[in-house]
Scaffold this motif. Structure first.
Motif, PDB file in Angstrom:
ATOM      1  N   UNK A 240      -4.432  62.446  37.324  1.00  0.00           N
ATOM      2  CA  UNK A 240      -3.136  63.132  37.181  1.00  0.00           C
ATOM      3  C   UNK A 240      -2.968  64.144  38.315  1.00  0.00           C
ATOM      4  N   UNK A 241      -4.031  64.890  38.592  1.00  0.00           N
ATOM      5  CA  UNK A 241      -3.982  65.909  39.651  1.00  0.00           C
ATOM      6  C   UNK A 241      -3.689  65.283  41.009  1.00  0.00           C
ATOM      7  N   UNK A 242      -4.305  64.138  41.246  1.00  0.00           N
ATOM      8  CA  UNK A 242      -4.073  63.454  42.530  1.00  0.00           C
ATOM      9  C   UNK A 242      -2.623  62.981  42.628  1.00  0.00           C
ATOM     10  N   UNK A 243      -2.087  62.471  41.508  1.00  0.00           N
ATOM     11  CA  UNK A 243      -0.694  61.995  41.520  1.00  0.00           C
ATOM     12  C   UNK A 243       0.281  63.164  41.680  1.00  0.00           C
ATOM     13  N   UNK A 244      -0.036  64.303  41.058  1.00  0.00           N
ATOM     14  CA  UNK A 244       0.826  65.487  41.236  1.00  0.00           C
ATOM     15  C   UNK A 244       0.838  65.887  42.711  1.00  0.00           C
ATOM     16  N   UNK A 245      -0.361  65.944  43.309  1.00  0.00           N
ATOM     17  CA  UNK A 245      -0.459  66.365  44.710  1.00  0.00           C
ATOM     18  C   UNK A 245       0.247  65.365  45.628  1.00  0.00           C
ATOM     19  N   UNK A 246       0.015  64.056  45.375  1.00  0.00           N
ATOM     20  CA  UNK A 246       0.585  63.029  46.256  1.00  0.00           C
ATOM     21  C   UNK A 246       2.110  63.008  46.186  1.00  0.00           C
ATOM     22  N   UNK A 247       2.669  63.374  45.041  1.00  0.00           N
ATOM     23  CA  UNK A 247       4.130  63.346  44.895  1.00  0.00           C
ATOM     24  C   UNK A 247       4.753  64.717  45.125  1.00  0.00           C
ATOM     25  N   UNK A 248       3.911  65.728  45.289  1.00  0.00           N
ATOM     26  CA  UNK A 248       4.435  67.083  45.494  1.00  0.00           C
ATOM     27  C   UNK A 248       5.187  67.596  44.279  1.00  0.00           C
ATOM     28  N   UNK A 249       4.703  67.253  43.077  1.00  0.00           N
ATOM     29  CA  UNK A 249       5.366  67.699  41.841  1.00  0.00           C
ATOM     30  C   UNK A 249       4.410  68.583  41.034  1.00  0.00           C
ATOM     31  N   UNK A 250       4.982  69.293  40.029  1.00  0.00           N
ATOM     32  CA  UNK A 250       4.155  70.255  39.281  1.00  0.00           C
ATOM     33  C   UNK A 250       4.436  70.229  37.784  1.00  0.00           C
ATOM     34  N   UNK A 251       4.949  69.091  37.269  1.00  0.00           N
ATOM     35  CA  UNK A 251       5.284  69.034  35.841  1.00  0.00           C
ATOM     36  C   UNK A 251       4.588  67.847  35.182  1.00  0.00           C
ATOM     37  N   UNK A 252       4.239  68.018  33.893  1.00  0.00           N
ATOM     38  CA  UNK A 252       3.617  66.931  33.143  1.00  0.00           C
ATOM     39  C   UNK A 252       4.447  66.612  31.910  1.00  0.00           C
ATOM     40  N   UNK A 253       4.366  65.360  31.467  1.00  0.00           N
ATOM     41  CA  UNK A 253       5.041  64.972  30.232  1.00  0.00           C
ATOM     42  C   UNK A 253       4.136  63.981  29.511  1.00  0.00           C
ATOM     43  N   UNK A 254       3.809  64.286  28.253  1.00  0.00           N
ATOM     44  CA  UNK A 254       2.961  63.358  27.492  1.00  0.00           C
ATOM     45  C   UNK A 254       3.745  62.761  26.334  1.00  0.00           C
ATOM     46  N   UNK A 255       3.615  61.450  26.161  1.00  0.00           N
ATOM     47  CA  UNK A 255       4.230  60.761  25.026  1.00  0.00           C
ATOM     48  C   UNK A 255       3.178  60.516  23.956  1.00  0.00           C
ATOM     49  N   UNK A 256       3.572  60.730  22.685  1.00  0.00           N
ATOM     50  CA  UNK A 256       2.668  60.455  21.561  1.00  0.00           C
ATOM     51  C   UNK A 256       1.385  61.242  21.678  1.00  0.00           C
ATOM     52  N   UNK A 257       1.469  62.575  21.570  1.00  0.00           N
ATOM     53  CA  UNK A 257       0.324  63.433  21.932  1.00  0.00           C
ATOM     54  C   UNK A 257      -0.715  63.578  20.822  1.00  0.00           C
ATOM     55  N   UNK A 258      -0.577  62.867  19.716  1.00  0.00           N
ATOM     56  CA  UNK A 258      -1.624  62.864  18.684  1.00  0.00           C
ATOM     57  C   UNK A 258      -1.939  64.260  18.181  1.00  0.00           C
ATOM     58  N   UNK A 259      -3.220  64.620  18.218  1.00  0.00           N
ATOM     59  CA  UNK A 259      -3.623  65.944  17.721  1.00  0.00           C
ATOM     60  C   UNK A 259      -3.387  67.045  18.747  1.00  0.00           C
ATOM     61  N   UNK A 260      -3.070  66.697  19.994  1.00  0.00           N
ATOM     62  CA  UNK A 260      -2.901  67.696  21.054  1.00  0.00           C
ATOM     63  C   UNK A 260      -4.155  67.886  21.896  1.00  0.00           C
TER      64      UNK A 260
END
Ligand SMILES: C[S@@+](CC[C@H](N)C(=O)[O-])C[C@H]1O[C@@H](n2cnc3c(N)ncnc32)[C@H](O)[C@@H]1O
Length: 408
Positions: free
Chosen positions: A93-113
């Motif tokens: 995830x960190x590599x994808x954030x850096x490669x895209x120059x973005x700083x936000x995350x979104x999780x679907x179906x997060x279960x217990x957290x």
């Protein structure tokens, strides 16, 4: 989740209060079948048994995730099994954030957290900047559980988490979802005497006084009908070889979900982890019983009418369709590989290496969990990882070796 199959008769019987809740859901389902003229498609039945407000499996208070049947749970998922899963996923995830120059995350179906807390803590430790962590879950009931877990495991990061009731039109960042696609309703089809039928649900009034929910097949549209052969079920079923009796699923809800995510994602990546196969393996002539599976108290069986609302119902993911849906929505396929390969590439052995091997109380359970996550006979091969991207030029390390996109 990956337990062995059991006969429904050998499963533990729920407490009276849970049985009463299940009977209340069954009564609404019988009424819905009657209102629909005596037959409901299976995807509608699955959607109601999993998500009916207050009564469905994911919305009615069942414990669901946990390590043992004794704690009242039904299955274990990778983030529940070990924090090393989240810590390793966070590296991708960190590599994808850096490669895209973005700083936000979104999780679907997060279960217990737990995955949310683990990913945020690992990103922080890795020094990857992120501003927000949005959670989207069909289950409002799980929100409270997620809030508590995050407050307990990552209190200083809790302010960055928000729960969304609707999706934004556009999102720049990294989307994740573990075992979400398998929880989406499927349609069932049965080939009998070489004729395709749609397998739905009816009520057998001769059983149980008030009637019992049961499978009911009705002929699907003729293979010669032009609309049918161009529809998702028709085009899929027409390709299944042979003429012997065969039961399978189609996944319109998961395809629509993938299209929505890949349309919303204008920059960044979307990573989904789940059990399943590409098209050729999924619809292989020998897979005659499909993949529909129910989970109750860590046992798997094939009866979706047992204890409606108290047991999970899932189907494996057909990854070729998912890949096609994402690409048609305009995203690039970033990679597709086994969970074992993804986690090894992303550095799970380095993450394990951060634990002192002389600290047996911590090291041995962690090593044992890594073994389960990557072993071919456990989760390593059955589970796959598929990722889409926009605005990322090169691939990320997690897909650098052993990518299987060519098998889709
Ligand atoms: C099998 S659980 C997995 C939970 C968690 N990710 C884990 O690995 O422990 C599936 C989750 O997906 C959620 N879900 C299913 N369809 C969804 C959708 N369309 N949008 C958001 N969440 C969904 C369910 O409510 C449930 O929380």
């Amino acid at each position: 989740m990956n337990p062995k199959a059991h006969e429904p008769a050998s499963l533990p019987v729920p407490e009276p209060i849970a049985l009463a809740q299940s009977e209340a859901l069954a009564a609404t389902l019988r009424a819905e079948v009657a209102a629909a003229g005596g037959w409901l498609p299976f995807d509608r039945y699955m959607e109601r048994t999993l998500y009916a407000p207050g009564l469905g499996y994911y919305s009615g208070g069942a414990r669901k995730f946990g390590l043992f049947a004794d704690d009242g749970s039904d299955f274990v998922t990778a983030p529940e099994m070990s924090p090393l899963f989240a810590a390793t996923l966070a590296r991708a995830v960190g590599e994808a954030l850096a490669a895209s120059g973005t700083r936000a995350l979104m999780e679907f179906g997060a279960g217990t957290g737990r995955l949310a807390a683990g990913v945020m803590l690992a990103l922080e430790a890795l020094g990857v900047p992120f501003d927000s962590y949005a959670i989207v879950d069909l289950s409002g009931e799980l929100r409270e559980r997620q809030r508590e877990t995050i407050a307990q495991l990552a209190p200083h990061l809790a302010a960055r988490v928000q729960w969304l009731d609707a999706l934004p039109a556009q999102f720049e960042g990294v989307v994740i979802g573990n075992e979400v696609l398998d929880a989406m309703p499927v349609r069932l089809f049965a080939r009998k005497d070489a004729v395709w039928h749609e397998r739905g649900v009816s009520v057998n009034m001769e059983v149980n006084g008030g009637g019992a929910l049961q499978f009911s097949d009705r002929p699907a549209m003729s293979g010669l009908d032009a609309d049918w052969t161009q529809s998702v079920p028709g085009s899929v079923l027409a390709q299944i070889e042979g003429s012997e009796d065969y039961v399978t699923e189609t996944h319109e809800a998961a395809l629509a979900f993938t299209r929505t995510i890949c349309t919303m994602l204008v920059r960044g990546a979307a990573i989904f982890i789940d059990y399943g196969f590409p098209h050729g393996e999924y619809y292989h002539a020998q897979r005659v019983q499909g993949t529909l599976m129910c989970h109750y108290r860590h046992r798997a069986h094939g009866d979706p009418f047992l204890y409606p609302g108290l047991q999970d119902i899932t189907a494996h993911v057909e990854f070729s369709g998912i890949a096609q849906a994402g690409v048609e929505a305009g995203a690039d396929l970033l990679g597709y590989t086994s969970q074992a390969r993804f986690l090894m590439n992303a550095g799970i052995t380095e993450v394990l290496g951060e634990i002192d091997p002389h600290d047996a109380a911590r090291f041995l359970p962690a090593a044992n969990a890594v073994q389960k996550l990557v072993s071919e006979s456990e989760m390593g091969e059955l589970f796959k990882v598929i990722a889409f991207s926009r605005g990322i030029d090169a691939t990320i390390a997690a897909f650098a070796r052993g990518d299987r996109s060519h098998t889709l």
